[in-house]
Design an enzyme around this catalytic site. Sequence first.
Site, PDB file in Angstrom:
ATOM      1  NE  ARG A  40      49.730  22.130  88.026  1.00 27.44           N
ATOM      2  CZ  ARG A  40      50.199  20.974  88.464  1.00 27.44           C
ATOM      3  NH1 ARG A  40      49.392  19.961  88.680  1.00 27.44           N
ATOM      4  NH2 ARG A  40      51.485  20.818  88.694  1.00 27.44           N
ATOM      5  N   GLY A  97      60.896  27.552  96.773  1.00 24.86           N
ATOM      6  CA  GLY A  97      60.001  28.084  97.807  1.00 24.86           C
ATOM      7  C   GLY A  97      58.747  27.268  98.034  1.00 24.86           C
ATOM      8  CG  ASP A  98      57.206  24.905  94.774  1.00 32.82           C
ATOM      9  OD1 ASP A  98      58.365  24.509  95.006  1.00 32.82           O
ATOM     10  OD2 ASP A  98      56.641  24.752  93.678  1.00 32.82           O
ATOM     11  N   GLY A 147      63.304  15.621  86.506  1.00 31.66           N
ATOM     12  CA  GLY A 147      64.562  15.505  85.786  1.00 31.66           C
ATOM     13  C   GLY A 147      65.318  14.275  86.296  1.00 31.66           C
ATOM     14  NE  ARG A 182      41.210  38.129 119.512  1.00 32.00           N
ATOM     15  CZ  ARG A 182      40.673  39.356 119.546  1.00 32.00           C
ATOM     16  NH1 ARG A 182      39.673  39.628 120.354  1.00 32.00           N
ATOM     17  NH2 ARG A 182      41.148  40.306 118.766  1.00 32.00           N
ATOM     18  CG  ASN A 210      38.750  46.129 124.716  1.00 32.08           C
ATOM     19  OD1 ASN A 210      37.583  45.877 124.441  1.00 32.08           O
ATOM     20  ND2 ASN A 210      39.755  45.653 124.023  1.00 32.08           N
ATOM     21  CE1 TYR A 211      38.104  50.488 118.700  1.00 33.65           C
ATOM     22  CE2 TYR A 211      36.160  49.232 118.067  1.00 33.65           C
ATOM     23  CZ  TYR A 211      37.208  50.086 117.732  1.00 33.65           C
ATOM     24  OH  TYR A 211      37.329  50.522 116.440  1.00 33.65           O
TER      25      TYR A 211
HETATM   26  C1  UD1 Z   1      62.453  21.168  88.468  1.00 27.26           C
HETATM   27  C2  UD1 Z   1      63.744  20.603  87.859  1.00 27.26           C
HETATM   28  C3  UD1 Z   1      63.631  19.090  87.775  1.00 27.26           C
HETATM   29  C4  UD1 Z   1      63.339  18.511  89.135  1.00 27.26           C
HETATM   30  C5  UD1 Z   1      62.099  19.159  89.744  1.00 27.26           C
HETATM   31  C6  UD1 Z   1      61.953  18.730  91.181  1.00 27.26           C
HETATM   32  C7  UD1 Z   1      64.578  22.301  86.350  1.00 27.26           C
HETATM   33  C8  UD1 Z   1      64.725  22.731  84.953  1.00 27.26           C
HETATM   34  N1  UD1 Z   1      63.918  21.168  86.555  1.00 27.26           N
HETATM   35  O1  UD1 Z   1      61.420  20.896  87.548  1.00 27.26           O
HETATM   36  O2  UD1 Z   1      64.834  18.560  87.274  1.00 27.26           O
HETATM   37  O3  UD1 Z   1      63.172  17.113  89.035  1.00 27.26           O
HETATM   38  O4  UD1 Z   1      62.222  20.593  89.742  1.00 27.26           O
HETATM   39  O5  UD1 Z   1      60.781  19.217  91.714  1.00 27.26           O
HETATM   40  O6  UD1 Z   1      65.069  22.958  87.245  1.00 27.26           O
HETATM   41  N2  UD1 Z   1      60.772  28.940  89.275  1.00 27.26           N
HETATM   42  C9  UD1 Z   1      61.052  30.281  89.213  1.00 27.26           C
HETATM   43  N3  UD1 Z   1      61.239  30.876  88.005  1.00 27.26           N
HETATM   44  C10 UD1 Z   1      61.169  30.180  86.850  1.00 27.26           C
HETATM   45  C11 UD1 Z   1      60.886  28.803  86.907  1.00 27.26           C
HETATM   46  C12 UD1 Z   1      60.694  28.205  88.131  1.00 27.26           C
HETATM   47  O7  UD1 Z   1      61.110  30.959  90.247  1.00 27.26           O
HETATM   48  O8  UD1 Z   1      61.369  30.807  85.792  1.00 27.26           O
HETATM   49  C13 UD1 Z   1      60.573  28.295  90.569  1.00 27.26           C
HETATM   50  C14 UD1 Z   1      59.154  27.777  90.745  1.00 27.26           C
HETATM   51  O9  UD1 Z   1      58.353  28.761  91.376  1.00 27.26           O
HETATM   52  C15 UD1 Z   1      59.355  26.555  91.620  1.00 27.26           C
HETATM   53  C16 UD1 Z   1      60.745  26.082  91.280  1.00 27.26           C
HETATM   54  O10 UD1 Z   1      61.404  27.165  90.660  1.00 27.26           O
HETATM   55  O11 UD1 Z   1      59.314  26.862  92.975  1.00 27.26           O
HETATM   56  C17 UD1 Z   1      60.761  24.855  90.372  1.00 27.26           C
HETATM   57  O12 UD1 Z   1      60.135  25.174  89.174  1.00 27.26           O
HETATM   58  P1  UD1 Z   1      59.195  24.140  88.436  1.00 27.26           P
HETATM   59  O13 UD1 Z   1      58.672  24.780  87.210  1.00 27.26           O
HETATM   60  O14 UD1 Z   1      58.232  23.562  89.374  1.00 27.26           O
HETATM   61  O15 UD1 Z   1      60.274  23.024  88.003  1.00 27.26           O
HETATM   62  P2  UD1 Z   1      59.957  21.560  87.579  1.00 27.26           P
HETATM   63  O16 UD1 Z   1      59.452  21.557  86.199  1.00 27.26           O
HETATM   64  O17 UD1 Z   1      59.142  20.887  88.599  1.00 27.26           O
HETATM   65 CA    CA Z   2      57.851  21.463  90.336  1.00 28.12          CA
END
Ligand code: UD1
Ligand code: CA
Length: 451
Positions: free
Chosen positions: A19, A108-109, A144, A319, A372-373
């Site tokens: 997205r 990470g996000d 969740g 800079r 300088n360049y």
């Molecule tokens: C997850 C939780 C949910 C919680 C929510 C909070 C699970 C199953 N669900 O849901 O209970 O309320 O976060 O924000 O954990 N990622 C990977 N690899 C994967 C899947 C995800 O690296 O295979 C990483 C994503 O990049 C992201 C994070 O894990 O940074 C969470 O994944 P996302 O798919 O956003 O989980 P949610 O569905 O939001």
């Molecule tokens: Ca999420």
Amino acid sequence: MSADKNTALIILAAGRGTRMNSELPKVLHPLGGVPLVVHAMDSAARAEPERTVIVAGHGAEAVSKSVREYNEDADIVLQEEQLGTGHAVMQAREALSGFEGNALVLFGDTPFISKETIDKLLTARENHDVVLLGMDSADPKRYGRLVTDGDSLERVVEYKDAAPHEKRITLCNGGIVAADASLLFELLDQVSNDNASGEYYLPDVVFLARQRGLSAGYVICAEEETQGINTRSDLAIAEKLFQDMKRAEIMENGVTLAAPETVFLSYDTVIGRDSVIEPNVIFGPGVTVESDAQIRAFSHLEGCHVSRGAQVGPYARLRPGAELSEFTRIGNFVEVKNAQIHEGAKVNHLSYIGDAEIGAGSNIGAGTITCNYDGVMKHKTTIGERAFIGSNTMLIAPVTVGDEAMTASGSVITSDVEAGALAVARARQDVKPGLARRLTDKLKAIKAKKG
Ligand code: UD1
Ligand code: CA
């Protein structure tokens, strides 16, 4: 807790971030001048992690390169297919083989987890085998849900899998998990993908732990902390939140921001007490300003150091590598790059000072350029103390101008000028009496003839 037990930090960053509609992996999009993932690393720094493992997927190479700029010891592991958060954590297993201690999993996000929340999680780990981060959400959307029994956490049910009465629970999963590392991997081995999403869910470790008679607990933080970034518009909202927090912090430290909403700060901006920042100033990464400095309107600073009592701008650009000593002045339309401006020196108008050293008390006249360049290499300009560089001097580097030397306005300085000398390097003025008038008359006559 961190003191008597090692912590391994696992950051999940493999999601495609579809997205965001971007070539750049989501976790590398900048917030406050640094990648999102660095914010997660910074929150977790509170746990003093011995090891950091980033689980990357889409754009793993770029993630690796960028993360190592902030933590060169971080391990980057690849999750080739995004099969769920539980599967993602499992990818860290090999990198952490032999590691004994606590595992702390962050997303990470999710850049706003506070240090206090990490403290709470670590403290709760003293009493529970598995600890999750919870939050009370006013609008729980698709989070969740935490199913609890008093202080005990029984299981986490994803929205998609929740029964109607479970959907009414407002206590939600904020995403962070803390558990003993070997236990976590053992439990994850048992996690299946038999659910509505067909994914391996990390929070399933909770009921698996409970099944074994282990204890699971949770701590609660403000919902804002768990806010994840999924779209450019989320990123813009997060940036605004970040800026407001950073502005408040800077002002608490005794800095005047005349119009805080127009001053943009970076994650690592440091400004000393009683400094004044005028409106519309931008601080890129790596800026330190000491006390009693004045940064005037419309200036742009990045990777530089401004000492006590210095004055910058309006409309100045500092800079990377600009190093301003005490009581220096950098005025309007002046650009400084990789240059030391020593105490009390002034570059007040319309100049470019790059790859240079300007001695204490020197005055650099308007329009001076350090050339300088040469199109291939960069060269250095060195100017001594109390030198006077006349307006519009071109300094063809490499070149040195000695202490108390002068250059005449409009000079093109191609060779060194010794201390105390005056260098004049321009054509001598030649005056032709009456020539201007005669020339004008001639031109007018030509025009009249043409009609
Ligand atoms: C997850 C939780 C949910 C919680 C929510 C909070 C699970 C199953 N669900 O849901 O209970 O309320 O976060 O924000 O954990 N990622 C990977 N690899 C994967 C899947 C995800 O690296 O295979 C990483 C994503 O990049 C992201 C994070 O894990 O940074 C969470 O994944 P996302 O798919 O956003 O989980 P949610 O569905 O939001
Ligand atoms: Ca999420």
